[in-house]
Design a protein around this motif. Structure first.
Motif, PDB file in Angstrom:
ATOM      1  N   ASP A   7      80.193  34.169  76.636  1.00  0.00           N
ATOM      2  CA  ASP A   7      81.463  34.454  77.319  1.00  0.00           C
ATOM      3  C   ASP A   7      82.628  33.730  76.648  1.00  0.00           C
ATOM      4  N   LYS A  11      85.926  35.345  74.744  1.00  0.00           N
ATOM      5  CA  LYS A  11      87.299  35.026  75.152  1.00  0.00           C
ATOM      6  C   LYS A  11      88.166  34.613  73.966  1.00  0.00           C
ATOM      7  N   GLU A  34      87.996  41.317  79.739  1.00  0.00           N
ATOM      8  CA  GLU A  34      87.008  40.799  80.679  1.00  0.00           C
ATOM      9  C   GLU A  34      85.859  40.173  79.887  1.00  0.00           C
ATOM     10  N   ASN A  35      84.635  40.662  80.003  1.00  0.00           N
ATOM     11  CA  ASN A  35      83.514  40.116  79.228  1.00  0.00           C
ATOM     12  C   ASN A  35      83.099  41.081  78.123  1.00  0.00           C
ATOM     13  N   THR A 122      80.316  45.928  75.191  1.00  0.00           N
ATOM     14  CA  THR A 122      79.884  45.059  76.280  1.00  0.00           C
ATOM     15  C   THR A 122      78.526  44.470  75.908  1.00  0.00           C
TER      16      THR A 122
END
Length: 164
Positions: A7, A11, A34-35, A122
């Motif tokens: 994560d 970021k 988001e992720n 993702t």
């Protein structure tokens, strides 16, 4: 491996090495969403063969020191123009695009017109491999053949050029 490392790497990601299947990895600029990571490719943008049609890809992310810290399989989702996700992500990605001519709205319109692919990567957290499990040897590959590497003859000079 903890998903916290994955994560955090997502970021901070501005570039990711993405490969589809057994193909070579390409360095692609990206934007964290988001992720996930958002990546644009196509005519007039970065070259990412087979990424738009792929269902899965492998992404490798670097840490603060510049070396690879995590690799993970990712689900590839293509975002279509006019969808709510496209309308949310494409303008944000356009503002992050360096050296683009025109406004962000012009750039998004050009992406639609040229048929560029906006994909969302993702990662599957269970497939993430951290620093401890990564191979110690270099993953560097020899340069691929390209017309830019072909040696050309020296230009014709009418007069002698002195070396300094």
């Amino acid at each position: 491996m903890s998903s916290g490392v994955l994560d955090e790497a997502i970021k901070k990601a501005a570039i990711a090495w993405v490969s589809v299947g057994d193909g070579p990895a390409y360095a692609l600029w990206c934007m964290p969403v988001e992720n996930s990571l958002a990546v644009i490719s196509g005519p007039g943008e970065q070259f990412a063969p087979d990424l738009a049609q792929a269902e899965r890809a492998t992404m490798r992310l670097r840490g603060d020191h510049g070396g690879q810290i995590v690799a993970a399989d990712a689900v590839v989702t293509r975002l279509l123009p006019g969808s709510p996700e496209w309308d949310e992500i494409a303008p944000q990605l356009a503002t992050k695009r360096l050296n683009a001519s025109g406004t962000a709205d012009d750039l998004v319109a050009r992406w639609v017109e040229n048929g560029c692919a906006l994909v969302k990567l993702t990662p599957a957290a269970e497939s993430a491999v951290g620093t401890a499990e990564l191979p110690a040897e270099s993953a560097a590959a020899p340069p691929r053949e390209t017309p830019a590497r072909i040696e050309t003859r020296r230009p014709f000079r009418l007069h002698r050029v002195r070396k300094r």
